[in-house]
Design a protein around this motif. Structure first.
Motif, PDB file in Angstrom:
ATOM      1  N   LEU A   1      14.392  -7.724   2.715  1.00 36.51           N
ATOM      2  CA  LEU A   1      13.238  -8.131   3.079  1.00 36.51           C
ATOM      3  C   LEU A   1      14.070  -9.888   2.588  1.00 36.51           C
ATOM      4  N   ALA A   2      15.386  -9.421   1.823  1.00 40.34           N
ATOM      5  CA  ALA A   2      15.612 -11.187   1.580  1.00 40.34           C
ATOM      6  C   ALA A   2      16.564 -11.460   3.163  1.00 40.34           C
ATOM      7  N   PHE A   3      17.017 -10.718   3.123  1.00 43.54           N
ATOM      8  CA  PHE A   3      18.055 -11.596   5.055  1.00 43.54           C
ATOM      9  C   PHE A   3      16.830 -11.736   5.696  1.00 43.54           C
ATOM     10  N   GLN A   4      15.913 -11.404   5.874  1.00 42.21           N
ATOM     11  CA  GLN A   4      15.062 -11.818   7.015  1.00 42.21           C
ATOM     12  C   GLN A   4      14.709 -12.762   6.557  1.00 42.21           C
TER      13      GLN A   4
ATOM     14  N   THR B   1      13.155  -4.957   9.651  1.00 41.04           N
ATOM     15  CA  THR B   1      14.689  -4.727   8.710  1.00 41.04           C
ATOM     16  C   THR B   1      15.431  -3.942   7.999  1.00 41.04           C
ATOM     17  N   ALA B   2      14.582  -4.178   6.676  1.00 36.98           N
ATOM     18  CA  ALA B   2      14.232  -3.788   5.198  1.00 36.98           C
ATOM     19  C   ALA B   2      14.445  -2.133   5.612  1.00 36.98           C
ATOM     20  N   VAL B   3      13.822  -1.357   6.244  1.00 32.46           N
ATOM     21  CA  VAL B   3      13.557   0.274   6.169  1.00 32.46           C
ATOM     22  C   VAL B   3      15.382   0.289   6.123  1.00 32.46           C
ATOM     23  N   LEU B   4      15.671  -0.129   7.464  1.00 31.24           N
ATOM     24  CA  LEU B   4      17.370  -0.097   8.199  1.00 31.24           C
ATOM     25  C   LEU B   4      18.331   0.444   7.480  1.00 31.24           C
TER      26      LEU B   4
ATOM     27  N   GLY C   1      18.079  -1.622  -1.447  1.00 28.65           N
ATOM     28  CA  GLY C   1      18.824  -1.888   0.218  1.00 28.65           C
ATOM     29  C   GLY C   1      17.510  -2.737   0.444  1.00 28.65           C
ATOM     30  N   GLU C   2      16.390  -2.216   0.039  1.00 27.61           N
ATOM     31  CA  GLU C   2      14.866  -2.853   1.134  1.00 27.61           C
ATOM     32  C   GLU C   2      14.477  -3.644   0.428  1.00 27.61           C
ATOM     33  N   ASN C   3      14.862  -4.137  -0.624  1.00 26.30           N
ATOM     34  CA  ASN C   3      14.712  -5.709  -1.227  1.00 26.30           C
ATOM     35  C   ASN C   3      15.864  -6.477  -0.250  1.00 26.30           C
TER      36      ASN C   3
END
Length: 323
Positions: free
Chosen positions: A203-206, A169-172, A198-200
């Motif tokens: 992670l929060a979004f997922q 998820t985060a890398v996109l 964006g990466e962090n």
């Protein structure tokens, strides 16, 4: 700078204006169907916001932004097949509405269409953009494979899970922002800070997605609530619950994991166990830590504060999802 709503409108207009007229229809109709299901368009909007953050013009980034959104929807189409998901954004998934073969082939075409749009960036940054996009695509696939591997394991650690969602998820999100920054003329070190943001945020979004799968309103969430519980999916919620549960609670949790005879009762029982163990609060705490790390990276980017405030606002909006 444009507002988030204006950028969402630009993205939606570009998607609506894209017509797939090629034959056979069975190959292209599922693409149009999935792309028209909507969503917040967060990834393409992040491309455009990142471009404007460094003084670039959104028109130069629009093709890449739509390419990112097509790639994202390609992953959703294939993920839904692997997860046997019946609903996507409140509608039947492609493999349910058509069939699995149609969904696989349509997804393959979407991947190609994404690359065709991505190569429209200026030649001076083409190699860097394609390297980021290719690494991002590989990372998403690696994350999905790890997620599938977890299905047959009972010893998945939180560290392994967080690495999996970073890739899946985060890398996109991160790659979208890094590509947008380069299109906007950012120096590589500044684009890398935006990647960290964006990466962090991803992670929060997922983690928020994990929470909403248990506690969300299906009409607002757009997916089957309790789906992760019914499939025994290794999420933060389940891994943490297994880590904390002892005695009778552990026995009850394991019993429900091993049965699917009564889906409604299973979701209710495991949700009650999560409540007893306060797993939701723990997940929200970790999620907030990632948000703060993301905002710290944003603070270090060397652009005017008012431009960063727009991105900060988007981050806050991204994580306030109706339940």
């Amino acid at each position: 700078m444009h507002s988030i709503e204006q950028l969402q409108s630009l993205v939606n207009k570009a998607i609506n204006d894209t017509k797939y007229t090629e034959e056979p229809a069975e190959l292209y109709e599922p693409i149009s169907y999935l792309m028209q299901l909507g969503g917040k368009r967060m990834r393409p909007v992040l491309v455009l916001v990142s471009t404007e953050l460094f003084g670039g013009q959104v028109e130069k980034a629009l093709d890449a932004a739509i390419g990112i959104e097509i790639f994202h929807n390609f992953t959703l189409m294939h993920d839904d097949i692997m997860d046997k998901a019946p609903i996507r954004r409140g509608k039947a998934t492609v493999h349910v509405k058509w069939n699995e073969s149609a969904a696989i082939l349509s997804g393959d075409v979407m991947f190609v269409e994404a690359y065709k749009l991505m190569i429209k960036v200026e030649d001076s940054i083409l190699r860097d953009v394609l390297a980021i996009f290719s690494d991002t695509a590989s990372g998403v696939c690696q994350g999905q494979q790890a997620d599938m591997n977890f299905e047959s394991r009972n010893d998945v650690s939180l560290a392994e899970y967080l690495e999996m969602i970073r890739q899946k998820t985060a890398v996109l999100l991160a790659g979208s922002m890094q590509i947008g920054a380069l299109i906007g003329g950012a120096a590589k070190d500044q684009a890398e800070l935006l990647y960290e943001f964006g990466e962090n945020l991803g992670l929060a979004f997922q983690l928020q997605d994990d929470i909403l799968d248990v506690y969300g309103d299906p009409e607002k969430f757009g997916k089957q609530v309790g789906g992760d519980i019914l499939s025994n999916k290794k999420t933060f919620m389940l891994i943490k619950a297994k880590e904390l549960a002892t005695g009778n609670i552990a026995d009850e949790l394991n019993q429900w994991i091993e049965t699917n005879d009564n889906p409604t009762a299973k979701v209710e029982a495991i949700t009650n166990i999560y409540n007893q163990l306060k797993v939701r609060k723990l997940a929200e705490s970790v999620m907030e830590d990632y948000v703060q790390t993301a905002l710290y990276a944003l603070d270090k980017i060397e652009v005017k504060s008012d431009k960063k405030n727009l991105l900060r606002g988007f981050a806050e909006q991204l994580l306030i999802r109706e339940q």
